[in-house]
Design a protein around this motif. Structure first.
Motif, PDB file in Angstrom:
ATOM      1  N   ALA A   1      -9.086 -11.774 -14.633  1.00 22.00           N
ATOM      2  CA  ALA A   1      -8.971 -13.105 -15.169  1.00 22.00           C
ATOM      3  C   ALA A   1      -9.638 -13.900 -13.856  1.00 22.00           C
ATOM      4  N   VAL A   2      -8.982 -13.330 -12.480  1.00 28.92           N
ATOM      5  CA  VAL A   2      -9.590 -14.182 -11.507  1.00 28.92           C
ATOM      6  C   VAL A   2     -10.808 -14.035 -10.756  1.00 28.92           C
ATOM      7  N   GLY A   3     -11.331 -12.768 -11.238  1.00 25.39           N
ATOM      8  CA  GLY A   3     -12.597 -12.552 -10.945  1.00 25.39           C
ATOM      9  C   GLY A   3     -12.976 -11.892  -9.577  1.00 25.39           C
ATOM     10  N   HIS A   4     -11.841 -11.201  -8.979  1.00 22.21           N
ATOM     11  CA  HIS A   4     -12.266 -10.612  -7.504  1.00 22.21           C
ATOM     12  C   HIS A   4     -10.702  -9.775  -7.168  1.00 22.21           C
ATOM     13  N   GLN A   5     -10.984  -8.978  -6.212  1.00 17.24           N
ATOM     14  CA  GLN A   5     -10.154  -7.904  -5.784  1.00 17.24           C
ATOM     15  C   GLN A   5      -8.769  -8.443  -5.600  1.00 17.24           C
ATOM     16  N   LEU A   6      -7.847  -7.826  -5.936  1.00 15.14           N
ATOM     17  CA  LEU A   6      -6.298  -8.368  -5.655  1.00 15.14           C
ATOM     18  C   LEU A   6      -6.109  -7.647  -4.361  1.00 15.14           C
ATOM     19  N   PRO A   7      -5.136  -8.147  -3.558  1.00 16.85           N
ATOM     20  CA  PRO A   7      -4.741  -7.898  -2.397  1.00 16.85           C
ATOM     21  C   PRO A   7      -3.789  -6.551  -2.187  1.00 16.85           C
ATOM     22  N   SER A   8      -3.098  -6.357  -3.328  1.00 13.48           N
ATOM     23  CA  SER A   8      -2.294  -5.309  -3.202  1.00 13.48           C
ATOM     24  C   SER A   8      -2.633  -3.718  -2.928  1.00 13.48           C
ATOM     25  N   SER A   9      -2.136  -3.265  -2.003  1.00 16.00           N
ATOM     26  CA  SER A   9      -2.336  -1.903  -1.561  1.00 16.00           C
ATOM     27  C   SER A   9      -1.917  -0.867  -2.707  1.00 16.00           C
TER      28      SER A   9
ATOM     29  N   VAL B 218      -9.108   4.541  -7.188  1.00 13.16           N
ATOM     30  CA  VAL B 218      -9.212   2.994  -7.162  1.00 13.16           C
ATOM     31  C   VAL B 218      -8.894   2.775  -8.662  1.00 13.16           C
ATOM     32  N   VAL B 219      -7.732   1.914  -9.001  1.00 12.52           N
ATOM     33  CA  VAL B 219      -7.529   1.615 -10.526  1.00 12.52           C
ATOM     34  C   VAL B 219      -7.840   0.246 -10.762  1.00 12.52           C
ATOM     35  N   SER B 220      -8.601  -0.441  -9.887  1.00 12.71           N
ATOM     36  CA  SER B 220      -8.986  -1.841 -10.210  1.00 12.71           C
ATOM     37  C   SER B 220      -9.820  -1.884 -11.613  1.00 12.71           C
ATOM     38  N   GLY B 221      -9.273  -3.195 -12.193  1.00  8.23           N
ATOM     39  CA  GLY B 221      -9.851  -3.319 -13.290  1.00  8.23           C
ATOM     40  C   GLY B 221     -11.087  -4.461 -13.370  1.00  8.23           C
ATOM     41  N   GLY B 222     -11.439  -4.832 -12.164  1.00  5.76           N
ATOM     42  CA  GLY B 222     -12.408  -5.829 -11.872  1.00  5.76           C
ATOM     43  C   GLY B 222     -13.668  -5.319 -11.679  1.00  5.76           C
TER      44      GLY B 222
END
Length: 313
Positions: free
Chosen positions: A287-295, A309-313
């Motif tokens: 939704a925000v279009g960038h990586q989230l800071p959570s480790s 890396v479980v990133s969905g972005g």
């Protein structure tokens, strides 16, 4: 009990603030994406969600759709939704939109109060009674969030006595509960405990929560200190998203998934499913279009492959 045991509550009540505090610094997110984020957060099992803010759309364009978001809340059962307001006008808008549980921010530091709300701390406190009356008249409640409770980006360290005076005045004026905010992420565990002790003495029996930012990496340690001091209400944001647009240098909130992760290992019940929070973080990242800071979001849960890396972005 041995010397390594932690004295913690058996359960805590986490309020998810990603929809408001998390998004307020972002570019506006389309309503459909915002509602997908909300649906994913409800699916985590969280019982309280700060869903939006009724403030000037010029000041916070990311939350200009507050009325539209409020109109969709009937779709979700079993969640205590609340909205932040900055003045009585915002409280009227929130109540008219169907949200009666309000949060009102009062900055303990004058300079931040003027930057954030365009008025002094004393002037902000003077509005508590009117906002409480609006909330109570609609069958809701008022929580006063004391921003810059520990430090201000303009005035420096906030005297403990000043923060205590604000909390006492807010309760006298009709606030149902309080929350202490580490707006710029500068406080430390020892200072957390000291302020909590002083506020409790000044406002005995009033429900008290905490809102920590992780700007300097002390957010989760502060949360632990607060829990050991008897607090059971904490704010957190999915993916560690967030920050204050009127506090230079303020970065994200403590991450919901990181808080849930260590609380589960300490046998502290939250009612929140960690895998579901990670899934919600992926929705939020898209939704925000960038990586989230959570480790933890980047690393995955304990069973994730090393380096995953479980990133969905």
């Amino acid at each position: 009990m041995n010397e390594f045991d932690l004295v913690l509550p058996t359960a805590v009540d986490i309020r998810e603030v990603g929809m408001r505090d998390g998004l307020q610094l972002e570019d506006p997110v389309p309503l459909a994406d915002k509602l997908a984020m909300l649906e994913s957060l409800v699916a985590t099992g969280v019982r309280r969600i700060e869903v939006t803010s009724f403030v000037s759309p010029k000041a916070v364009p990311a939350l200009a759709d507050a009325d539209q978001v409020a109109a969709e809340l009937h779709r979700f059962d079993g969640v205590h939704f609340s909205a932040l307001v900055a003045n009585p006008r915002g409280a009227v808008r929130a109540v008219d939109a169907g949200i009666a549980h309000l949060e009102y921010v009062v900055s303990a530091a004058d300079s931040h109060s003027r930057a954030n709300a365009g008025r002094s701390t004393a002037e902000a406190v003077a509005a508590v009674g009117q906002i409480a009356e609006l909330a109570h008249g609609a069958g809701g409640s008022l929580e006063v969030i004391v921003a810059t409770a520990w430090d201000c980006p303009f005035d420096g360290r906030t005297p403990v006595a000043r923060t205590v005076d604000v909390t006492r005045a807010a309760v006298t004026a009709g606030a149902d509960q309080l929350c202490l905010g580490d707006t710029i992420g500068t406080t430390t565990p020892a200072r957390v405990v000291r302020l909590l002790d002083e506020v409790r003495r000044a406002c005995p029996g009033v429900p008290l929560g905490v809102h920590f930012h992780d700007t300097r990496g002390t957010g989760q340690a502060n949360a632990l200190a607060a829990l050991q001091a008897g607090v059971t209400q904490l704010d957190s944001s999915v993916g560690g998203l967030g920050g204050c647009p009127f506090a230079p240098g303020a970065s994200g909130n403590i991450a919901t998934e990181e808080l849930v992760y260590w609380l589960a290992d300490a046998d502290v019940a939250t009612g929140i499913d960690l895998d579901a929070v990670l899934a919600a973080a992926a929705v939020t990242e898209r939704a925000v279009g960038h990586q989230l800071p959570s480790s933890l979001y980047r690393a995955g849960g304990r069973n994730a492959p090393r380096g995953a890396v479980v990133s969905g972005g």
